[in-house]
Write a protein that holds these residues in place. Structure first.
Motif, PDB file in Angstrom:
ATOM      1  N   GLY A 199       0.797  -1.218   0.000  1.00 36.67           N
ATOM      2  CA  GLY A 199       0.000   0.000   0.000  1.00 36.67           C
ATOM      3  C   GLY A 199       0.833   1.274   0.000  1.00 36.67           C
ATOM      4  O   GLY A 199       2.052   1.252  -0.182  1.00 36.67           O
ATOM      5  N   ILE A 200       0.154   2.366   0.246  1.00 35.75           N
ATOM      6  CA  ILE A 200       0.748   3.695   0.264  1.00 35.75           C
ATOM      7  C   ILE A 200       1.026   4.074   1.717  1.00 35.75           C
ATOM      8  O   ILE A 200       0.175   3.893   2.583  1.00 35.75           O
ATOM      9  N   LYS A 201       2.233   4.575   1.970  1.00 38.16           N
ATOM     10  CA  LYS A 201       2.597   5.021   3.321  1.00 38.16           C
ATOM     11  C   LYS A 201       3.194   6.420   3.232  1.00 38.16           C
ATOM     12  O   LYS A 201       3.733   6.825   2.212  1.00 38.16           O
ATOM     13  N   LYS A 202       3.108   7.139   4.351  1.00 34.90           N
ATOM     14  CA  LYS A 202       3.640   8.496   4.423  1.00 34.90           C
ATOM     15  C   LYS A 202       4.833   8.530   5.359  1.00 34.90           C
ATOM     16  O   LYS A 202       4.928   7.742   6.297  1.00 34.90           O
ATOM     17  N   SER A 203       5.745   9.472   5.084  1.00 37.82           N
ATOM     18  CA  SER A 203       6.930   9.625   5.919  1.00 37.82           C
ATOM     19  C   SER A 203       7.363  11.084   5.920  1.00 37.82           C
ATOM     20  O   SER A 203       7.205  11.787   4.922  1.00 37.82           O
ATOM     21  N   SER A 204       7.917  11.511   7.033  1.00 36.74           N
ATOM     22  CA  SER A 204       8.556  12.816   7.121  1.00 36.74           C
ATOM     23  C   SER A 204      10.056  12.577   6.990  1.00 36.74           C
ATOM     24  O   SER A 204      10.601  11.688   7.630  1.00 36.74           O
ATOM     25  N   ALA A 205      10.709  13.372   6.143  1.00 41.91           N
ATOM     26  CA  ALA A 205      12.138  13.157   5.911  1.00 41.91           C
ATOM     27  C   ALA A 205      12.879  14.495   5.902  1.00 41.91           C
ATOM     28  O   ALA A 205      12.517  15.412   5.171  1.00 41.91           O
ATOM     29  N   GLN A 206      13.929  14.567   6.723  1.00 41.98           N
ATOM     30  CA  GLN A 206      14.757  15.774   6.805  1.00 41.98           C
ATOM     31  C   GLN A 206      15.846  15.703   5.730  1.00 41.98           C
ATOM     32  O   GLN A 206      17.016  15.498   6.033  1.00 41.98           O
ATOM     33  N   ILE A 207      15.432  15.904   4.490  1.00 42.07           N
ATOM     34  CA  ILE A 207      16.345  15.756   3.356  1.00 42.07           C
ATOM     35  C   ILE A 207      16.322  16.980   2.445  1.00 42.07           C
ATOM     36  O   ILE A 207      16.701  16.903   1.280  1.00 42.07           O
ATOM     37  N   THR A 208      15.920  18.111   2.991  1.00 38.21           N
ATOM     38  CA  THR A 208      15.723  19.305   2.168  1.00 38.21           C
ATOM     39  C   THR A 208      17.023  19.956   1.709  1.00 38.21           C
ATOM     40  O   THR A 208      17.013  20.703   0.732  1.00 38.21           O
ATOM     41  N   THR A 209      18.133  19.685   2.376  1.00 40.26           N
ATOM     42  CA  THR A 209      19.387  20.343   1.975  1.00 40.26           C
ATOM     43  C   THR A 209      19.988  19.725   0.711  1.00 40.26           C
ATOM     44  O   THR A 209      20.647  20.425  -0.048  1.00 40.26           O
ATOM     45  N   LEU A 210      19.769  18.452   0.484  1.00 39.53           N
ATOM     46  CA  LEU A 210      20.366  17.788  -0.676  1.00 39.53           C
ATOM     47  C   LEU A 210      19.387  17.513  -1.810  1.00 39.53           C
ATOM     48  O   LEU A 210      19.810  17.231  -2.935  1.00 39.53           O
TER      49      LEU A 210
END
Length: 111
Positions: A44-55
């Motif tokens: 299925g579809i899952k959600k995640s928060s990811a601190q990857i905004t710098t790259l």
């Protein structure tokens, strides 16, 4: 290096390949992050928060395959429910996403 674990401990971690199908800014996060929606095929579809905004820019993430742990309990982050943990190599303050070398079916298990 962390504490040694047994193979049985490692076997409890369910790592799967998924494709990012939606990326949104996450202004309510304490540290800069994106809200990711990931397709794990039959899981299925899952959600995640990811601190990857710098790259990573949002358009670079869309349709990208990643590796994530899918059997952690859900975690409330601000007003967002994170359902999986995207895996990456940590270098300083940056996270470099792990991905398969070739495109594989969404939901493929990582061993």
């Amino acid at each position: 290096m962390s504490n040694t674990i047994t193979f049985e401990d490692f076997a409890k971690i369910d790592l799967r390949v998924g494709t990012i199908i939606e990326v949104n800014d996450f202004p309510k996060a304490r540290k800069p992050a994106y809200q990711l929606t990931i397709d794990f095929g039959d899981l299925g579809i899952k959600k995640s928060s990811a601190q990857i905004t710098t790259l990573y820019k949002k358009d670079e993430l869309l349709n990208r395959q990643i590796v994530a742990t899918v059997n952690f309990p859900k975690k409330q982050i601000a007003n967002f429910m994170s359902e999986c943990l995207v895996m990456g190599a940590v270098t300083g303050n940056d996270v470099i996403l792990l991905k398969p070398e070739q495109v594989v079916k969404n939901g493929t298990q990582v061993a």
